[in-house]
Scaffold this motif. Structure first.
Motif, short mmCIF file in Angstrom:
data_model
loop_
_atom_site.label_atom_id
_atom_site.label_comp_id
_atom_site.label_asym_id
_atom_site.label_seq_id
_atom_site.Cartn_x
_atom_site.Cartn_y
_atom_site.Cartn_z
N GLN A 1 -28.86 96.99 54.75
CA GLN A 1 -28.77 96.46 56.11
C GLN A 1 -28.67 97.58 57.13
O GLN A 1 -29.32 97.55 58.19
CB GLN A 1 -27.56 95.53 56.20
CG GLN A 1 -27.71 94.23 55.41
CD GLN A 1 -26.44 93.42 55.38
OE1 GLN A 1 -25.42 93.83 55.98
NE2 GLN A 1 -26.48 92.27 54.70
N LEU A 2 -27.84 98.59 56.81
CA LEU A 2 -27.70 99.71 57.73
C LEU A 2 -29.01 100.49 57.86
O LEU A 2 -29.37 100.94 58.95
CB LEU A 2 -26.60 100.65 57.24
CG LEU A 2 -25.16 100.08 57.30
CD1 LEU A 2 -24.19 101.03 56.62
CD2 LEU A 2 -24.74 99.86 58.76
N ARG A 3 -29.73 100.64 56.73
CA ARG A 3 -31.00 101.37 56.77
C ARG A 3 -32.02 100.64 57.64
O ARG A 3 -32.75 101.25 58.41
CB ARG A 3 -31.53 101.56 55.33
CG ARG A 3 -32.78 102.44 55.27
CD ARG A 3 -33.24 102.61 53.83
NE ARG A 3 -32.30 103.46 53.07
CZ ARG A 3 -31.48 103.00 52.15
NH1 ARG A 3 -31.47 101.71 51.85
NH2 ARG A 3 -30.66 103.81 51.50
N GLN A 4 -32.08 99.33 57.53
CA GLN A 4 -33.01 98.54 58.32
C GLN A 4 -32.64 98.55 59.80
O GLN A 4 -33.50 98.44 60.67
CB GLN A 4 -33.05 97.10 57.81
CG GLN A 4 -33.66 96.97 56.41
CD GLN A 4 -33.62 95.56 55.90
OE1 GLN A 4 -33.11 94.65 56.58
NE2 GLN A 4 -34.17 95.36 54.69
N ILE B 1 -20.64 96.68 43.60
CA ILE B 1 -21.79 97.58 43.68
C ILE B 1 -22.95 96.90 44.37
O ILE B 1 -23.63 97.47 45.23
CB ILE B 1 -22.18 98.04 42.27
CG1 ILE B 1 -21.06 98.90 41.68
CG2 ILE B 1 -23.50 98.82 42.30
CD1 ILE B 1 -21.33 99.33 40.26
N GLU B 2 -23.19 95.61 44.00
CA GLU B 2 -24.28 94.88 44.63
C GLU B 2 -24.02 94.69 46.11
O GLU B 2 -24.93 94.79 46.95
CB GLU B 2 -24.45 93.53 43.94
CG GLU B 2 -24.98 93.65 42.51
CD GLU B 2 -25.01 92.31 41.81
OE1 GLU B 2 -24.30 91.40 42.28
OE2 GLU B 2 -25.73 92.19 40.80
N GLN B 3 -22.74 94.40 46.47
CA GLN B 3 -22.40 94.23 47.89
C GLN B 3 -22.62 95.53 48.67
O GLN B 3 -23.13 95.52 49.79
CB GLN B 3 -20.94 93.78 48.01
CG GLN B 3 -20.68 92.38 47.47
CD GLN B 3 -19.21 92.01 47.54
OE1 GLN B 3 -18.43 92.65 48.26
NE2 GLN B 3 -18.83 90.96 46.79
N ALA B 4 -22.22 96.65 48.05
CA ALA B 4 -22.40 97.94 48.72
C ALA B 4 -23.88 98.25 48.90
O ALA B 4 -24.30 98.78 49.94
CB ALA B 4 -21.72 99.04 47.90
N ALA B 5 -24.69 97.92 47.88
CA ALA B 5 -26.12 98.17 47.97
C ALA B 5 -26.74 97.34 49.08
O ALA B 5 -27.60 97.82 49.84
CB ALA B 5 -26.80 97.86 46.64
N ALA C 1 -29.73 103.07 61.08
CA ALA C 1 -28.60 103.99 60.98
C ALA C 1 -28.97 105.18 60.13
O ALA C 1 -29.75 105.06 59.17
CB ALA C 1 -27.39 103.27 60.39
N GLU C 2 -28.46 106.39 60.47
CA GLU C 2 -28.72 107.59 59.68
C GLU C 2 -27.87 107.55 58.42
O GLU C 2 -26.67 107.32 58.48
CB GLU C 2 -28.39 108.84 60.49
CG GLU C 2 -29.32 109.06 61.67
CD GLU C 2 -29.05 110.37 62.36
OE1 GLU C 2 -28.15 111.10 61.87
OE2 GLU C 2 -29.72 110.68 63.35
N MET C 3 -28.51 107.80 57.32
CA MET C 3 -27.81 107.74 56.04
C MET C 3 -27.37 109.15 55.64
O MET C 3 -28.08 110.13 55.90
CB MET C 3 -28.72 107.16 54.95
CG MET C 3 -29.25 105.76 55.29
SD MET C 3 -27.93 104.60 55.65
CE MET C 3 -27.10 104.53 54.07
N PRO C 4 -26.20 109.30 55.05
CA PRO C 4 -25.74 110.63 54.63
C PRO C 4 -26.63 111.18 53.51
O PRO C 4 -27.23 110.43 52.75
CB PRO C 4 -24.32 110.35 54.12
CG PRO C 4 -24.34 108.91 53.72
CD PRO C 4 -25.25 108.23 54.71
#
Length: 307
Positions: free
Chosen positions: A14-17, A5-9, A20-23
């Motif tokens: 990283q993608l947000r920074q 869970i921590e890795q996914a968070a 990248a568009e988030m679903p």
């Protein structure tokens, strides 16, 4: 080692920074959050507005004040109110339907009905076991609020028209613990006709049954000036007819009393009745039950000595 869970968070951050568009959040998650939030769409019941009556000014105008020294007019209304209270609470000779609805009226205008209605309400508000509501039902010529030094506002007509279903929001709590006031309400072109409407009848039924320990006093239009006053009287348990001594003709009084013949209890008050004492002429109230003036023998109480 960090959890999945921590890795996914961390990866999402990283993608947000990186831009990248988030679903969008799943609808189920949004529904769960909405269910967990406090419900604010339902409006709470309106609370009665607080107003302060200038009791010293009322006492100076000859109106009963709960904290004023004992006076002759206060004693008069102690006598006048007692049978009305007994009837209202089912302690009279027989049980009266809507006995806690008391209409104060007169044959013609200017006979002192508003003064009497306010004094009755003030006197009854000193009782330990009951509360009192004073209603300005003279919707064409409302004057209760003016006499009490208060501002007009929403009230009876707004409830009859259905513009508000919450009576508590229309009532005015006063600095007299047991007294609340319902103003005449927003002026309306057909105000007097509304008093005879089915909506008014339903409202009266609600008032009579909603608070069994509350006595409701209506300052109503004169009986000989509007037919609506007669329609209103037909749904009252008790009617007080105020007559100004030396002014109103007996024929007018008889006619007025005849229009409310069906009312279970009728009390006639002779306002400014003159009696002779050792000090000279004095003025006050005479009172009696029944529709026959000649057979009633009122007791002429006295106040306001005159030279």
């Amino acid at each position: 080692m960090s959890s999945l869970i921590e890795q996914a968070a961390e990866r999402l951050e990283q993608l947000r920074q990186a831009g990248a568009e988030m679903p969008a959040r799943p609808e189920v998650a949004q529904a769960v959050d909405a269910a967990q939030r406090p419900v604010s769409a339902v409006q709470p019941a309106l609370l009665s507005r607080r107003v302060d009556i200038d009791l010293e000014a009322l006492a100076a105008a000859g109106i009963v004040s709960p904290h004023a020294p004992r006076s002759q007019i206060a004693d008069q209304f102690r006598v006048i109110k007692r049978p009305l209270i007994n009837n209202a609470m089912g302690k009279g000779a027989s049980v009266i339907a809507h006995g806690n609805l008391i209409m104060v009226t007169s044959a013609l205008a200017g006979e002192g009905k508003t003064f009497t209605a306010i004094n009755l309400a003030m006197s009854m508000a000193t009782e330990l076991d009951y509360t009192v509501m004073l209603v300005d039902a003279d919707v064409a010529r409302p004057s209760v609020m003016k006499v009490l030094g208060l501002s007009e506002g929403p009230g009876l007509l707004d409830l009859v028209l259905g513009e508000s279903s919450d009576m508590s929001g229309m009532l005015l709590k006063t600095n007299i613990d047991k007294l609340t006031i319902l103003p005449a309400g927003t002026p309306h072109a057909r105000a007097t006709e509304l008093l005879a409407s089915d909506a008014m009848i339903r409202l009266l039924d609600e008032m009579a049954n909603r608070y069994p320990d509350r006595i409701i006093i209506f300052d109503s239009p004169p009986l000989l000036l509007t037919t609506e006053a007669r329609a209103l009287a037909s749904h009252m348990g008790q009617v007080v007819v105020v007559v100004q001594a030396g002014r109103t003709l007996q024929s007018e009084v008889r006619h007025a009393l005849a229009t409310i013949e069906a009312c279970p209890v009728k009390l006639m008050l002779l306002n400014q009745a003159r009696a002779v004492s050792r000090e000279g002429y004095e003025y006050g109230y005479g009172y009696g039950y029944g529709s026959d003036m000649s057979s009633s023998r009122p007791d002429y109480s006295r106040h306001q000595p005159k030279p």
